[in-house]
Design a protein around this motif. Sequence first.
Motif, mmCIF file in Angstrom:
data_model
loop_
_atom_site.group_PDB
_atom_site.id
_atom_site.type_symbol
_atom_site.label_atom_id
_atom_site.label_comp_id
_atom_site.label_asym_id
_atom_site.label_seq_id
_atom_site.Cartn_x
_atom_site.Cartn_y
_atom_site.Cartn_z
ATOM 1 N N ALA A 36 0.907 -1.109 -0.018
ATOM 2 C CA ALA A 36 0.175 -0.010 -0.183
ATOM 3 C C ALA A 36 0.732 1.229 0.033
ATOM 4 O O ALA A 36 0.259 2.403 -0.170
ATOM 5 N N GLY A 37 2.109 1.118 0.510
ATOM 6 C CA GLY A 37 3.115 2.295 0.516
ATOM 7 C C GLY A 37 3.843 2.883 -0.741
ATOM 8 O O GLY A 37 4.112 3.874 -0.844
ATOM 9 N N ILE A 38 3.723 1.880 -1.780
ATOM 10 C CA ILE A 38 4.373 2.339 -3.143
ATOM 11 C C ILE A 38 3.271 2.922 -3.896
ATOM 12 O O ILE A 38 2.031 2.822 -3.834
ATOM 13 N N ALA A 39 3.801 3.650 -4.939
ATOM 14 C CA ALA A 39 2.698 4.275 -5.961
ATOM 15 C C ALA A 39 1.889 3.123 -6.720
ATOM 16 O O ALA A 39 2.278 2.056 -6.985
ATOM 17 N N TRP A 40 0.718 3.365 -6.730
ATOM 18 C CA TRP A 40 -0.232 2.540 -7.652
ATOM 19 C C TRP A 40 0.113 2.330 -8.875
ATOM 20 O O TRP A 40 -0.082 0.994 -9.502
ATOM 21 N N MET A 41 0.684 3.265 -9.410
ATOM 22 C CA MET A 41 1.343 3.052 -10.887
ATOM 23 C C MET A 41 2.306 1.920 -11.096
ATOM 24 O O MET A 41 2.488 1.420 -12.146
ATOM 25 N N ASP A 42 3.026 1.740 -9.850
ATOM 26 C CA ASP A 42 4.216 0.751 -10.035
ATOM 27 C C ASP A 42 3.598 -0.701 -9.819
ATOM 28 O O ASP A 42 4.353 -1.577 -9.948
ATOM 29 N N HIS A 43 2.264 -0.775 -9.446
ATOM 30 C CA HIS A 43 1.494 -2.255 -9.411
ATOM 31 C C HIS A 43 1.003 -2.462 -10.738
ATOM 32 O O HIS A 43 0.590 -1.246 -11.550
ATOM 33 N N PRO A 44 0.842 -3.714 -11.073
ATOM 34 C CA PRO A 44 -0.132 -4.015 -12.244
ATOM 35 C C PRO A 44 -1.542 -3.789 -11.973
ATOM 36 O O PRO A 44 -2.074 -3.779 -11.036
ATOM 37 N N ILE A 45 -2.362 -3.164 -12.936
ATOM 38 C CA ILE A 45 -3.477 -2.752 -12.780
ATOM 39 C C ILE A 45 -4.430 -3.521 -13.817
ATOM 40 O O ILE A 45 -4.168 -3.453 -14.971
ATOM 41 N N ALA A 46 -5.489 -4.150 -13.517
ATOM 42 C CA ALA A 46 -6.126 -4.869 -14.364
ATOM 43 C C ALA A 46 -7.556 -3.977 -14.627
ATOM 44 O O ALA A 46 -8.453 -4.133 -13.813
ATOM 45 N N PHE A 47 -7.791 -3.430 -15.858
ATOM 46 C CA PHE A 47 -8.925 -2.791 -16.069
ATOM 47 C C PHE A 47 -10.048 -3.707 -16.727
ATOM 48 O O PHE A 47 -9.585 -4.312 -17.747
ATOM 49 N N LEU A 48 -11.079 -3.918 -16.271
ATOM 50 C CA LEU A 48 -12.195 -4.817 -16.664
ATOM 51 C C LEU A 48 -13.180 -3.806 -17.221
ATOM 52 O O LEU A 48 -13.531 -2.704 -16.695
ATOM 53 N N ASP A 49 -13.717 -4.472 -18.400
ATOM 54 C CA ASP A 49 -15.160 -3.701 -19.011
ATOM 55 C C ASP A 49 -15.944 -4.926 -19.251
ATOM 56 O O ASP A 49 -15.429 -6.162 -20.048
ATOM 57 N N VAL A 50 -17.040 -4.837 -19.187
ATOM 58 C CA VAL A 50 -18.054 -5.845 -19.493
ATOM 59 C C VAL A 50 -19.263 -5.282 -20.704
ATOM 60 O O VAL A 50 -19.646 -4.020 -20.560
ATOM 61 N N GLU A 51 -19.713 -5.900 -21.449
ATOM 62 C CA GLU A 51 -20.965 -5.655 -22.136
ATOM 63 C C GLU A 51 -21.805 -6.802 -21.752
ATOM 64 O O GLU A 51 -21.479 -7.837 -21.700
ATOM 65 N N THR A 52 -23.163 -6.268 -21.839
ATOM 66 C CA THR A 52 -24.275 -7.216 -21.056
ATOM 67 C C THR A 52 -25.498 -7.161 -21.901
ATOM 68 O O THR A 52 -25.690 -6.577 -22.980
ATOM 69 N N THR A 53 -26.564 -7.946 -21.333
ATOM 70 C CA THR A 53 -27.693 -8.277 -22.059
ATOM 71 C C THR A 53 -28.543 -7.054 -21.448
ATOM 72 O O THR A 53 -29.808 -6.823 -21.933
ATOM 73 N N GLY A 54 -28.201 -6.349 -20.460
ATOM 74 C CA GLY A 54 -28.957 -5.503 -19.692
ATOM 75 C C GLY A 54 -28.322 -4.680 -18.778
ATOM 76 O O GLY A 54 -27.089 -4.669 -18.605
ATOM 77 N N ARG A 55 -28.900 -4.052 -17.941
ATOM 78 C CA ARG A 55 -28.415 -3.422 -16.591
ATOM 79 C C ARG A 55 -28.507 -3.943 -15.403
ATOM 80 O O ARG A 55 -27.897 -3.482 -14.290
ATOM 81 N N ASN A 56 -29.172 -5.029 -15.141
ATOM 82 C CA ASN A 56 -29.531 -5.581 -13.925
ATOM 83 C C ASN A 56 -28.681 -6.941 -13.816
ATOM 84 O O ASN A 56 -28.793 -7.902 -14.326
ATOM 85 N N PRO A 57 -27.357 -6.805 -12.932
ATOM 86 C CA PRO A 57 -26.659 -8.150 -12.785
ATOM 87 C C PRO A 57 -27.554 -9.251 -12.067
ATOM 88 O O PRO A 57 -27.037 -10.442 -12.559
#
Length: 247
Positions: A36-57
């Motif tokens: 937690a003490g080091i820069a977040w940019m120095d950690h791997p970041i996994a960006f997720l995006d989803v497309e769906t059949t609608g808006r209710n999970p």
Amino acid sequence: MKVADPCGCFPTGRHYPGIAHLLKVRAVGVASELDAGIAWMDHPIAFLDVETTGRNPATDRLVEVAVVIGRGGEVLARQSWLINPGRPIPAESTAVHGIKDEDVAGKPSFVEVADEILAALAGAIPAAYNASFDKGFLLAELERAGVRPETPPPAMRREVDWIDPLTFARELYKKEESRALGDMAALLGISLVNAHRATDDAEAALRVLYALSKDPRVPRAYGSFIQEQRRLLRVQDEARARWRRPT
């Protein structure tokens, strides 16, 4: 805020001599395996995006998932999956993302690719633009599929906060009429050619985050970033509650 694990202290709050090395301090909301003490940019970041059949999970299903990995301001990897939702895709949803029934015919179900998606998310800070939407769908699909790995990635653990650039966009660009992903990308000079397709949206969101990080109001340390995001979310939620309150 940081929470210290229970320990013996003098009434002054100073720790007993000789036990400082035994104390562990954790930042709420961070993945425990990441510093937690080091820069977040120095950690791997996994960006997720989803497309769906609608808006209710609870009732709708995924039709596309993408994971884009970034680190140090760079895009390192991209992965995406078209998913057969096991039901027709409503026309109004196709109008948003362009994915039709014939595009997912013969594609795997979510349960068939769940392990691949979790492997892509492993060891990284989870992130998404308007994260509650993507996180909600991912966790709902995993629950329906009964996927419970012995070592779940940070994205699957409910105590881990996802990075959400939208929270900071709302704070840093309060005067803008819209902070939707496409509008923020255009404002910051970031290309987004195929909006509402998972890979393009995930990569654009990652690049928006990196652009926002240049503002000195965005904390650099991972733990500090998450605490500030939590604070901003509380403020923004309180503001929306006041707007909705009947007069």
